[in-house]
Write an enzyme that holds these catalytic residues in place. Structure first.
Site, PDB file in Angstrom:
ATOM      1  N   ASP A  73      33.241  56.710  24.974  1.00  0.00           N
ATOM      2  CA  ASP A  73      32.340  57.049  26.067  1.00  0.00           C
ATOM      3  C   ASP A  73      33.016  58.101  26.957  1.00  0.00           C
ATOM      4  O   ASP A  73      34.181  57.960  27.334  1.00  0.00           O
ATOM      5  CB  ASP A  73      32.047  55.777  26.874  1.00  0.00           C
ATOM      6  CG  ASP A  73      31.069  56.014  27.991  1.00  0.00           C
ATOM      7  OD1 ASP A  73      31.475  56.609  28.998  1.00  0.00           O
ATOM      8  OD2 ASP A  73      29.909  55.590  27.870  1.00  0.00           O
ATOM      9  N   GLU A 143      39.394  64.106  17.408  1.00  0.00           N
ATOM     10  CA  GLU A 143      40.301  63.998  18.552  1.00  0.00           C
ATOM     11  C   GLU A 143      41.065  65.276  18.871  1.00  0.00           C
ATOM     12  O   GLU A 143      41.292  65.603  20.047  1.00  0.00           O
ATOM     13  CB  GLU A 143      41.280  62.840  18.323  1.00  0.00           C
ATOM     14  CG  GLU A 143      40.678  61.451  18.510  1.00  0.00           C
ATOM     15  CD  GLU A 143      39.899  60.952  17.298  1.00  0.00           C
ATOM     16  OE1 GLU A 143      39.447  59.805  17.321  1.00  0.00           O
ATOM     17  OE2 GLU A 143      39.740  61.722  16.318  1.00  0.00           O
TER      18      GLU A 143
END
Length: 273
Positions: A73, A143
């Site tokens: 999130d 990432e």
């Protein structure tokens, strides 16, 4: 008859149990079932409850809405970017322990995937024993685009796709489709969205025909002879690695660039032909 119940303090998950099959559903469709601290805690609680149940034979992990899980999130990531490295490590350990709780359930586990499974969402898929996806599914370990590394999910993703593929996808952060995921070993089956539940139920039927004690022993056998060690030391190491990057200048810049919808500082300008 279906039994639908919510465990205490599990606002973001539902657990449905029918005829020995538990279906865990991530219930944050408005944010594409993204992770935050509460979801991580709740999923760990659900896994612990399932582990303690002698009535549950098979576990299905699914996501509500169009996407399985889009990873972390953004609000939660922003909070972690502003936290200290020690706070980040404690937070990352919670995620690492939740993933281990899922990966080491004694029951067979199936990920039912539609839409995006990104970052931590890909980690959930990889932590399950089996994975079935709709042909509209997409995957990524994104990432590095944020100046981070996929540390806590790494033991499970590498176990699923192997080191050779991980070298590529961990570093490029490319999105790949369901057929690619099938080819590299992440998925066991790819089907149409309409047939997804049918294919999952076929797997469930096969699993229910097996002996549960033997199936649990098979899982232990694979873990014991596999190369990935899910020890406390391994979890601490992966949590330390992601915490370092989350609280780094590069990690903060990556998240800021993403939220501001601009190229990150390390992004090279297009080459002039």
């Amino acid at each position: 008859m279906n039994t639908l119940f919510m465990l205490p303090n599990t606002e973001m998950l539902a657990l449905q149990v029918e005829n020995g099959v538990a279906t865990i559903t991530l219930q944050r469709p408005t944010v594409h079932n993204a992770f935050n601290a509460q979801l991580i805690t709740e999923l760990h609680l659900v896994c612990d409850a399932i582990r303690a149940s002698s009535d549950i034979r098979v576990v299905i992990l699914s996501g509500s809405g169009k996407n399985f899980s889009a990873g972390a999130d953004l609000n939660w990531m922003q909070q972690q970017g502003e936290a200290s490295e020690a706070e980040n490590q404690a937070d990352a350990l919670k995620l690492a322990n939740m993933l281990r709780a899922l990966a080491t359930l004694p029951q067979p586990t199936i990920a039912r995937v539609q839409g995006a499974a990104i970052g931590g969402g890909l980690g959930l898929v990889s932590a399950c024993d089996m994975a079935v996806a709709a042909d509209n599914a997409t995957f990524a370990t994104s990432e590095v685009r944020l100046g981070l590394i996929p540390a806590t999910i790494a033991p499970y993703v590498i176990r699923a796709i192997g080191e050779r593929q991980a070298y590529r996808y961990f570093q490029t952060a490319e999105r790949f489709d369901a057929l690619t995921a099938l080819r590299i070993g992440l998925l066991h089956e790819v089907t149409t969205p309409e047939a997804l539940d049918t294919v999952v139920q076929q797997l469930v039927s096969s699993l229910l025909a097996g002996a549960p004690v033997a199936q649990t022993a098979c899982k232990a056998l694979i873990r014991d002879i596999g190369r990935t060690l899910l020890s406390d030391e391994c979890l601490a190491d992966t949590a330390s690695r992601i915490a370092k990057h989350r609280s780094s200048a590069e990690g903060r810049e990556g998240l800021a660039a993403f939220l501001e919808k601009r190229p990150a500082a390390w992004t090279l300008p297009p080459s002039k032909s």
